[in-house]
Structure formats: C-alpha cells, structure tokens
Design an enzyme around this catalytic site. Structure first.
Site, mmCIF file in Angstrom:
data_model
loop_
_atom_site.group_PDB
_atom_site.id
_atom_site.type_symbol
_atom_site.label_atom_id
_atom_site.label_comp_id
_atom_site.label_asym_id
_atom_site.label_seq_id
_atom_site.Cartn_x
_atom_site.Cartn_y
_atom_site.Cartn_z
ATOM 1 C CE LYS A 16 -1.269 -0.405 5.039
ATOM 2 N NZ LYS A 16 0.057 -1.266 5.372
ATOM 3 N NE ARG A 91 -1.274 -0.330 10.934
ATOM 4 C CZ ARG A 91 -0.479 -0.021 10.097
ATOM 5 N NH1 ARG A 91 -0.550 1.474 9.864
ATOM 6 N NH2 ARG A 91 0.267 -0.602 9.572
ATOM 7 N NE ARG A 130 8.396 -4.211 4.389
ATOM 8 C CZ ARG A 130 7.202 -3.672 4.371
ATOM 9 N NH1 ARG A 130 6.540 -3.634 3.465
ATOM 10 N NH2 ARG A 130 6.910 -3.425 5.403
ATOM 11 N NE ARG A 165 9.143 -0.705 8.726
ATOM 12 C CZ ARG A 165 7.956 -0.355 7.891
ATOM 13 N NH1 ARG A 165 7.946 -0.125 6.961
ATOM 14 N NH2 ARG A 165 6.891 -0.866 8.647
ATOM 15 N NE ARG A 176 4.428 -4.303 11.108
ATOM 16 C CZ ARG A 176 5.023 -4.195 9.790
ATOM 17 N NH1 ARG A 176 6.115 -4.975 9.541
ATOM 18 N NH2 ARG A 176 4.634 -3.333 8.854
HETATM 19 P P1 AMP Z 1 3.333 0.911 8.594
HETATM 20 O O1 AMP Z 1 4.641 1.615 8.156
HETATM 21 O O2 AMP Z 1 2.101 1.557 7.917
HETATM 22 O O3 AMP Z 1 3.503 -0.737 8.429
HETATM 23 O O4 AMP Z 1 3.351 1.087 10.181
HETATM 24 C C1 AMP Z 1 4.259 0.649 11.222
HETATM 25 C C2 AMP Z 1 3.968 0.722 12.355
HETATM 26 O O5 AMP Z 1 3.575 2.069 12.947
HETATM 27 C C3 AMP Z 1 2.727 -0.404 12.549
HETATM 28 O O6 AMP Z 1 3.171 -1.728 12.823
HETATM 29 C C4 AMP Z 1 2.389 0.435 13.880
HETATM 30 O O7 AMP Z 1 3.242 -0.050 15.080
HETATM 31 C C5 AMP Z 1 2.261 1.866 13.898
HETATM 32 N N1 AMP Z 1 1.213 2.392 13.213
HETATM 33 C C6 AMP Z 1 1.157 3.139 11.947
HETATM 34 N N2 AMP Z 1 -0.067 3.393 11.607
HETATM 35 C C7 AMP Z 1 -0.878 3.063 12.617
HETATM 36 C C8 AMP Z 1 -2.081 3.492 13.069
HETATM 37 N N3 AMP Z 1 -3.045 4.033 12.214
HETATM 38 N N4 AMP Z 1 -2.679 3.049 14.160
HETATM 39 C C9 AMP Z 1 -1.912 2.531 15.085
HETATM 40 N N5 AMP Z 1 -0.679 2.243 14.900
HETATM 41 C C10 AMP Z 1 -0.100 2.614 13.748
#
Ligand code: AMP
Length: 227
Positions: A16, A91, A130, A165, A176
């Site tokens: 995404k 989310r 990644r 990461r 996750r």
């Molecule tokens: P992402 O880069 O979108 O995969 O997000 C990495 C991490 O950031 C996630 O695994 C969560 O720990 C945190 N995170 C990102 N977006 C949200 C959200 N909308 N609500 C809560 N935690 C978030």
C-alpha cells in the site's frame, strides 16, 4: 479521478505504501501515512516518536488517541482542494469513526476505500526481505521487487539499505499480521457496509497493480457521475 480522498488498506507487506507513493507521483495526491509520520517523529527524537517506537518495535498499534491527534495536526496543513490518500490509517474502527469526524470538520469527504488483497504466504515472503530508501521511504521487497540498480532508489536515487526495520523480525512480522486480523479486519467490514470498499488484487508488478487501481477509480468516477 473521483473527487474526494482515498484510503488505501491492506495487510503489512501488501504494497500500500508503494501504491500510495505512485498516486502521489502520477495522480497528484498527497500521502498521509501514519507509519511514515511516526518514523519521522522518531528520527527527529520527539516524545511522540519515542512513545510510538515502544509499540512499533513490538508489532503493536500505537494507541488511537495518539494516532488520531497526529493525523488531525497533519490534516490541518493540507489545503482543502488537495486530495489525500490515507496509507495505514485508519487501522481500527475507532480510528475510522474519528476519521469520519475529522473529514467532516475539514469539509472533506471519502471517495473510496481500496483494499489490496494479497495471500498470506506471499505477504510473509515479501516482509522477510525488505529494503527502504532512507531519503524518500520507498520500500522494496528484495525477493519480489528489488531496486533496478542494487542499493539505489528507482524513484529518487537515494540510498536503499537492506537493514531491516526494527519491526521486521520474524516474530514481530507474525505479531503485526495477527494484530491486523484482530484490529483492522473489522475496519474492512465498517467500510463495506457503507458501500465504500473496493477490493483489488495486490499480486503482480507495481505497474500492473497501479493500473488496476486507476481503472477502478475511473470506473467509480463514471458511476458517481451517472447517479
Ligand atoms: P506501517 O509503516 O504503516 O507498516 O506502520 C508501522 C507501524 O507503525 C505499525 O506496525 C504500528 O505500530 C504503527 N502504526 C502505523 N499506523 C498506525 C495506526 N493507524 N494506528 C496505530 N499504529 C500505527
């Protein structure tokens, strides 16, 4: 393209972020990615960044109130006429409800919610290897979509490094995906019952998936115009 903002949904590893950045480059959207915002806070050493990291490093979600406050602040900086693609937000159902209120407050509306469907086996393969551009945050899957020149970002020429990461170790990846199933699946239903959800296959090359999304958005626009 339809009027209004978009939400791009999908499990971790569904691509995404990559597709949201394509919408920025090709279609003029502004990307609002909560994961990127948290990582930017962390690299600037803010209190919010440090707090978020305690959750991110375990594969858990940052609490809704903290996340929604950050989104509200970011939204205030985006001109009303600029279309937004939300990436990684909402989310949870509470976040989806909060987003509905925030958009209303800003005089904005949602055009569609696009869900990238990717089988679990494929997700695990992608998440395992990644690499990220440290300049523009483009994410590469070394197994499925490596940069054309190793170590160099296709998009901005910045350095791409395979150092995972902190949230990409196998245990954290598993967590996750579990959290996604428990917390984010209900958000899919939330938008489905409101007639906003569109499923798109997230398997294929970046361009193939991008073309699917564009076709779908064009179709939605014609349907809305015909009503
Ligand atoms: P992402 O880069 O979108 O995969 O997000 C990495 C991490 O950031 C996630 O695994 C969560 O720990 C945190 N995170 C990102 N977006 C949200 C959200 N909308 N609500 C809560 N935690 C978030």
């Amino acid at each position: 393209m339809p009027q209004g903002d978009l939400i791009l949904m999908g499990p971790p590893g569904s691509g995404k972020g990559t597709q949201a950045r394509r919408m920025v480059d090709d279609l003029g959207y502004v990307q609002l990615a909560t994961g990127d915002l948290f990582r930017a806070h962390l690299s600037q050493g803010t209190e919010l960044g440090k707090l978020a990291q305690t959750y991110m490093s375990k594969g858990q979600y940052v609490p809704d109130d903290v996340t929604v406050k950050m989104v509200r602040e970011r939204l205030a900086d985006i001109p009303r006429k600029t279309r937004i693609v939300f990436d990684g937000f909402p989310r949870t159902v509470a976040q989806a409800e909060a987003l509905g209120r925030l958009l209303k407050e800003c005089g904005r509306s949602l055009a569609a919610v696009l869900l990238l469907d990717v089988p679990r086996d494929e997700l695990l393969k992608r998440l395992g290897a990644r690499a990220t551009c440290s300049r523009c945050q483009t994410v590469y899957s070394l197994a499925v979509r490596p940069p054309k020149v190793p170590g160099v970002c296709d998009r901005c020429g910045g350095p791409v490094s395979a150092t995972a990461r902190s949230d990409e170790s196998p245990e954290v990846v598993k967590k996750r995906l579990e959290v996604y199933e428990a917390e984010t699946r209900p958000v899919i239903e939330y938008y489905e019952t409101r007639g906003l959800l569109q499923r798109v296959s997230g398997v294929g090359t970046m361009d193939e998936i991008g073309a699917r999304l564009t076709t779908l958005l064009d179709r939605r626009k014609s349907e809305r115009a015909a009503r």
